[in-house]
Design a protein around this motif. Structure first.
Motif, short mmCIF file in Angstrom:
data_model
loop_
_atom_site.label_atom_id
_atom_site.label_comp_id
_atom_site.label_asym_id
_atom_site.label_seq_id
_atom_site.Cartn_x
_atom_site.Cartn_y
_atom_site.Cartn_z
N GLU A 227 0.85 -1.19 0.00
CA GLU A 227 0.00 0.00 0.00
C GLU A 227 0.89 1.24 0.00
O GLU A 227 2.11 1.14 0.12
N GLY A 228 0.27 2.42 -0.12
CA GLY A 228 1.05 3.65 -0.17
C GLY A 228 1.97 3.83 1.02
O GLY A 228 3.16 4.12 0.87
N ALA A 229 1.44 3.66 2.23
CA ALA A 229 2.26 3.79 3.43
C ALA A 229 3.38 2.76 3.44
O ALA A 229 4.49 3.03 3.90
N GLY A 230 3.09 1.57 2.93
CA GLY A 230 4.09 0.52 2.91
C GLY A 230 5.27 0.83 2.01
O GLY A 230 6.35 0.29 2.18
N ALA A 231 5.05 1.71 1.04
CA ALA A 231 6.11 2.08 0.11
C ALA A 231 6.79 3.39 0.47
O ALA A 231 7.65 3.87 -0.26
N ALA A 232 6.41 4.00 1.61
CA ALA A 232 6.91 5.32 1.96
C ALA A 232 8.43 5.35 2.13
O ALA A 232 9.09 6.32 1.76
N GLY A 233 9.00 4.28 2.71
CA GLY A 233 10.45 4.25 2.89
C GLY A 233 11.18 4.28 1.57
O GLY A 233 12.16 5.03 1.40
N LEU A 234 10.73 3.49 0.61
CA LEU A 234 11.35 3.50 -0.72
C LEU A 234 11.13 4.84 -1.41
O LEU A 234 12.04 5.35 -2.08
N ALA A 235 9.95 5.44 -1.23
CA ALA A 235 9.68 6.75 -1.83
C ALA A 235 10.66 7.79 -1.32
O ALA A 235 11.16 8.63 -2.08
N ALA A 236 10.96 7.74 -0.02
CA ALA A 236 11.93 8.68 0.57
C ALA A 236 13.32 8.46 0.00
O ALA A 236 14.05 9.41 -0.32
N LEU A 237 13.70 7.20 -0.16
CA LEU A 237 15.01 6.88 -0.73
C LEU A 237 15.13 7.39 -2.16
O LEU A 237 16.16 7.94 -2.57
N MET A 238 14.07 7.25 -2.93
CA MET A 238 14.09 7.69 -4.32
C MET A 238 14.05 9.21 -4.43
O MET A 238 14.64 9.79 -5.35
N ALA A 239 13.37 9.87 -3.48
CA ALA A 239 13.27 11.32 -3.53
C ALA A 239 14.58 12.00 -3.10
O ALA A 239 14.91 13.09 -3.59
N TYR A 240 15.32 11.36 -2.19
CA TYR A 240 16.55 11.96 -1.67
C TYR A 240 17.71 10.96 -1.70
O TYR A 240 18.31 10.63 -0.69
N PRO A 241 18.05 10.47 -2.89
CA PRO A 241 19.07 9.42 -2.97
C PRO A 241 20.43 9.86 -2.45
O PRO A 241 21.20 9.03 -1.93
N GLU A 242 20.73 11.16 -2.56
CA GLU A 242 22.04 11.64 -2.11
C GLU A 242 22.23 11.47 -0.60
O GLU A 242 23.36 11.37 -0.11
N ARG A 243 21.13 11.44 0.14
CA ARG A 243 21.22 11.30 1.61
C ARG A 243 21.57 9.88 2.02
O ARG A 243 22.04 9.65 3.14
N PHE A 244 21.35 8.91 1.13
CA PHE A 244 21.54 7.51 1.50
C PHE A 244 22.59 6.80 0.65
O PHE A 244 22.85 5.62 0.86
N LYS A 245 23.18 7.51 -0.29
CA LYS A 245 24.16 6.89 -1.19
C LYS A 245 25.32 6.29 -0.39
O LYS A 245 25.89 6.93 0.49
N GLY A 246 25.64 5.04 -0.68
CA GLY A 246 26.74 4.37 0.00
C GLY A 246 26.36 3.71 1.30
O GLY A 246 27.17 2.99 1.89
N ARG A 247 25.14 3.93 1.78
CA ARG A 247 24.70 3.33 3.03
C ARG A 247 24.07 1.96 2.78
O ARG A 247 23.68 1.64 1.65
N THR A 248 23.97 1.18 3.84
CA THR A 248 23.24 -0.08 3.79
C THR A 248 21.90 0.15 4.46
O THR A 248 21.81 0.29 5.68
N VAL A 249 20.86 0.23 3.65
CA VAL A 249 19.56 0.73 4.08
C VAL A 249 18.55 -0.40 4.21
O VAL A 249 18.42 -1.24 3.32
N GLY A 250 17.82 -0.40 5.31
CA GLY A 250 16.73 -1.34 5.50
C GLY A 250 15.40 -0.61 5.39
O GLY A 250 15.18 0.40 6.06
#
Length: 356
Positions: A227-250
């Motif tokens: 559902e939409g809420a279930g995809a919110a974490g991935l949406a954040a990663l896609m919207a701000y990839p520079e904040r997570f680049k190189g990290r190991t993200v769950g």
């Protein structure tokens, strides 16, 4: 990043509470997998692991906190039953485990709740009460019934037992992937982020279109429905990839209960945004062979025609003018743009219609 125990001593939920919750509930929930997504990792520059909580029996993490609460009730409280106000995943999670444990459950929902959610909750033997047109009205009525009938109210997020139960998601993620250094957690009421934050702080190691795109990508790439809420974490990663680049993200895919019509619309809108599905408006002269000549250009560009709509009467064009809307399927945005350019070069006035 380790935290001074004194900093967390006053919190209502401790890491020991979360570990105790996990020991309490783990035999009655699905140990959902935490799996790496190579495709999403390549797309974002992070090492992306997905926690598939949409594979729980009720398709959401909510049953963790509900079950942890139910298992701590006294025999007297169990006999009287539990009550909650919810039109979503909390209702189903609580109803399912209450029924499994033989505890009567009452769920108060707004009258506007979709019939499918009412039916699903009743399918777990819960009594559904429809009251009010908003969640607040349903919540207020639930508290009235709690007092009148002696029920135990199970809050969807504002309860230490619920928070501890939701924190077991992070316990499992870190057991499966100890190298995680970042967790991306959706926030609704706050139960999931609260419980997972407790675990993250105790560890010994360091938007609307975005949601639609994330839902679509998970279905296309991982073949999993969220559902939409279930995809919110991935949406954040896609919207701000520079904040997570190189990290190991769950990322927690916290729920999979999405209306099928809504899912269909999300997928179609995403296809339109990517240029794979489009409706083109082409102006023709109303004469033999006009549409044939347009179709030849589609064939030459290898773009599939899905539907054709002629408009002769309700148009401001001259009597000999004709508007044709053509729904078509291209490979991507560049492919679609080449088709539009070819149509214009062929002398046909062409524009996009209903672009998302």
């Amino acid at each position: 990043m380790a935290t001074n125990p004194a900093d967390t001593a006053s919190l209502p939920v401790s890491i020991d509470d979360v570990y105790a919750a996990h020991a309490r509930i783990r035999d009655a929930i699905v140990r959902t997998p935490t799996l790496i997504s190579k495709t999403l990792s390549e797309m974002t520059g992070a090492t992306v692991f997905l926690k598939f909580e949409n594979l729980q029996f009720t398709a959401a993490y909510k049953e963790r906190g509900a079950l942890n609460t139910l298992l701590q009730l006294s025999p007297e409280a169990r006999a009287k039953g539990v009550i909650a106000a919810s039109a979503g995943n909390h209702a189903q999670g609580l109803a399912y485990h209450a029924n499994r444990l033989g505890i009567p459950a009452t769920i108060v929902m707004p009258r506007t709740t979709p019939t499918v959610k009412v039916t699903q909750t009743e399918g777990h033997k819960a009594k559904v009460v429809l009251e009010g047109d908003t969640f607040d009205a349903a919540y207020a009525h639930a508290r009235v019934l709690e007092a009148e009938c002696g029920f135990t109210f199970v809050h969807p997020f504002d309860d230490p037992r619920v928070i501890a139960g939701q924190g077991t998601v992070a316990v499992e993620m870190l057991e499966d992937v100890p190298s995680l250094d970042t967790l991306l957690i959706p926030i609704g009421g706050g139960g999931l982020i609260s419980g997972n934050s407790v675990v993250a702080r105790a560890a010994d190691h360091p938007i609307e279109r975005n949601l639609e795109e994330a839902v679509s990508l998970l279905l296309q790439i991982e073949k999993t429905v969220v559902e939409g809420a279930g995809a919110a974490g991935l949406a954040a990663l896609m919207a701000y990839p520079e904040r997570f680049k190189g990290r190991t993200v769950g990322i927690v895919l916290c729920g999979g209960n999405i209306d099928t019509r809504l899912l269909a619309n999300v997928l179609l809108r995403d296809l339109a945004r990517s240029g794979r599905l489009a409706r083109l408006r082409v102006r023709l002269q109303d004469q033999p062979g006009a549409l044939y000549n347009v179709a030849r250009i589609f064939d030459a560009q290898r773009v599939n025609i899905i539907e054709v709509y002629h408009q002769r009467i309700f148009t401001s064009l001259p009597a000999k003018g004709l508007i044709t809307d053509i729904e078509c399927e291209a490979r991507d945005r560049d492919h679609l743009n080449r088709l539009i350019a070819a149509l214009r070069e062929g002398g046909f006035e062409t524009s996009m219609v209903e672009q998302a």
